[in-house]
Write an enzyme that holds these catalytic residues in place. Structure first.
Site, PDB file in Angstrom:
ATOM      1  N   ASN A  65       0.988  -0.896   0.269  1.00 60.75           N
ATOM      2  CA  ASN A  65       0.430  -0.351   0.375  1.00 60.75           C
ATOM      3  C   ASN A  65       1.144   1.260  -0.228  1.00 60.75           C
ATOM      4  OD1 ASN A  65      -1.821   1.985   0.391  1.00 60.75           O
ATOM      5  ND2 ASN A  65      -2.733   1.643   2.482  1.00 60.75           N
ATOM      6  N   LYS A 101       0.010   4.324   0.006  1.00 60.12           N
ATOM      7  CA  LYS A 101      -0.661   5.539   0.275  1.00 60.12           C
ATOM      8  C   LYS A 101      -0.170   6.394  -0.806  1.00 60.12           C
ATOM      9  CE  LYS A 101      -0.855   3.581   4.850  1.00 60.12           C
ATOM     10  NZ  LYS A 101      -0.255   3.468   6.067  1.00 60.12           N
ATOM     11  N   HIS A 121      -9.546   0.567   5.104  1.00 60.96           N
ATOM     12  CA  HIS A 121      -8.527   1.263   5.419  1.00 60.96           C
ATOM     13  C   HIS A 121      -8.381   2.178   6.382  1.00 60.96           C
ATOM     14  CE1 HIS A 121      -4.519   2.855   6.705  1.00 60.96           C
ATOM     15  NE2 HIS A 121      -3.740   1.630   5.697  1.00 60.96           N
ATOM     16  N   GLY A 123       2.660   7.260  16.536  1.00 60.17           N
ATOM     17  CA  GLY A 123       3.634   7.999  16.449  1.00 60.17           C
ATOM     18  C   GLY A 123       4.236   7.529  17.983  1.00 60.17           C
ATOM     19  N   GLU A 183      -4.753  -5.050  10.818  1.00 57.32           N
ATOM     20  CA  GLU A 183      -4.278  -3.780  10.864  1.00 57.32           C
ATOM     21  C   GLU A 183      -4.738  -2.691  11.740  1.00 57.32           C
ATOM     22  OE1 GLU A 183      -2.189  -2.167   7.399  1.00 57.32           O
ATOM     23  OE2 GLU A 183      -4.133  -1.587   6.820  1.00 57.32           O
ATOM     24  N   GLU A 209      -7.395   4.682   7.366  1.00 50.18           N
ATOM     25  CA  GLU A 209      -7.012   5.880   7.496  1.00 50.18           C
ATOM     26  C   GLU A 209      -7.893   6.785   6.804  1.00 50.18           C
ATOM     27  OE1 GLU A 209      -3.127   5.900   5.183  1.00 50.18           O
ATOM     28  OE2 GLU A 209      -2.374   5.567   7.566  1.00 50.18           O
ATOM     29  N   SER A 233       3.581  -1.521  10.008  1.00 49.00           N
ATOM     30  CA  SER A 233       4.753  -1.825  11.047  1.00 49.00           C
ATOM     31  C   SER A 233       5.635  -2.908   9.814  1.00 49.00           C
ATOM     32  CB  SER A 233       5.608  -1.092  12.367  1.00 49.00           C
ATOM     33  OG  SER A 233       4.598  -0.136  13.020  1.00 49.00           O
TER      34      SER A 233
HETATM   35  P1  13P Z   1       3.395   0.608   7.911  1.00 56.19           P
HETATM   36  O1  13P Z   1       3.478  -0.447   6.980  1.00 56.19           O
HETATM   37  O2  13P Z   1       3.802   2.030   7.078  1.00 56.19           O
HETATM   38  O3  13P Z   1       3.307   0.273   9.053  1.00 56.19           O
HETATM   39  O4  13P Z   1       1.329   0.717   7.117  1.00 56.19           O
HETATM   40  C1  13P Z   1       0.083  -0.075   7.316  1.00 56.19           C
HETATM   41  C2  13P Z   1      -0.907  -0.113   6.619  1.00 56.19           C
HETATM   42  O5  13P Z   1      -1.207   0.924   6.762  1.00 56.19           O
HETATM   43  C3  13P Z   1      -0.453  -0.622   5.090  1.00 56.19           C
HETATM   44  O6  13P Z   1      -1.884  -0.606   4.840  1.00 56.19           O
END
Ligand code: 13P
Length: 245
Positions: free
Chosen positions: A13, A15, A101, A181, A171, A103, A221
């Site tokens: 992803n 993003k 997701h 953070g 996730e 986000e 992560s």
């Molecule tokens: P990270 O791997 O940067 O933690 O992001 C995970 C994620 O949101 C994948 O969709």
């Protein structure tokens, strides 16, 4: 622990990265060249605007690499400013699509909307990658109920015959690198127990045989240091990777 029977699935992803089509094309070529012998299905989900450019690159890519979108609108067309339909994404080369997701949920996406997206994708034979995950882990285990509600509501009315076409990505928001953070990562045990819990919900809904056919990914992560441990110890079928991808 039951070992995964299907080829592992790794979803990148990207993003809102990279910033130009040239960079996206370069990165995609490098990825496909380096993955020629990988025994995993790899889905690259770039910003939708770069899908068309990467579709060109797919001609030279190995068969186990596919393109994915990061989001979709459940309707086919209409007055929906800034949105893209399943058909548009498919025509641009995507055969997978991330939905729900965290986000996007943070911007107000509800389980009902995620459910509508899952149905729209299944109708068009695109593979939904349904994201679920709790914001926090509490001592009393309320996070299980959070994930259960997301799974059940997002799969509302999905038929037994279709469930194996859905990929579920667990996730936990607290483990996503862009999250709070604090840089926390899930352990293989965290991923393992949630995988079992999701299989239990799916078993309730669809029976054990179908439940075990659903691919369950872990995301949050994941990187080259922790991927092997999580993969071998948690029984997940692969990863949804953000930053490291
Ligand atoms: P990270 O791997 O940067 O933690 O992001 C995970 C994620 O949101 C994948 O969709």
């Amino acid at each position: 622990m039951k070992s995964p029977t299907r080829m592992p699935l790794v979803v990148a992803n990207w993003k809102m990265n990279p910033t130009t089509s040239e960079e996206a094309t370069r990165l995609f070529s490098a990825i496909s060249a380096s993955l020629k012998k990988t025994k995993a299905t790899v889905v690259v989900a770039p910003p939708a605007i770069f899908l068309g450019a990467l579709k060109q690159g797919m001609r030279k890519a190995p068969k186990h690499i596919a393109l994915g979108a990061q989001n979709v609108h459940p309707l086919e067309s209409g007055p929906h400013t800034g949105q893209l339909s399943v058909r548009m994404l498919y025509a641009s080369g995507a055969s997978y699509c991330i939905v729900g997701h965290s986000e996007c949920r943070a911007l107000g996406e509800s389980d009902a909307l995620v459910n509508a997206k899952v149905h729209a994708l299944l109708k068009s034979r695109m593979t939904p990658i349904l994201c679920v995950g709790e914001l926090e882990r509490d001592q009393s285990g309320k996070y299980y109920a959070v994930v259960e509600t997301q799974v059940r509501a997002s799969l509302h009315d999905v038929k037994k015959k279709d469930i194996e076409k859905v990929v579920i990505a667990y996730e936990p928001i607290w483990a996503i690198s862009s999250g709070d953070g604090k840089g926390r990562t899930a352990t293989p045990e965290d991923a393992h127990e949630m995988r079992l819990f999701i299989v239990k919900i799916l078993t309730d809904l669809y029976g054990r045989t179908m439940a075990e056919r659903v691919q369950i990914l872990y995301g949050g992560s994941v990187n080259e240091t922790n991927a092997e441990g999580i993969f071998t110890q948690s029984g997940v079928n692969g990863f949804l990777v953000g930053g490291a991808s």
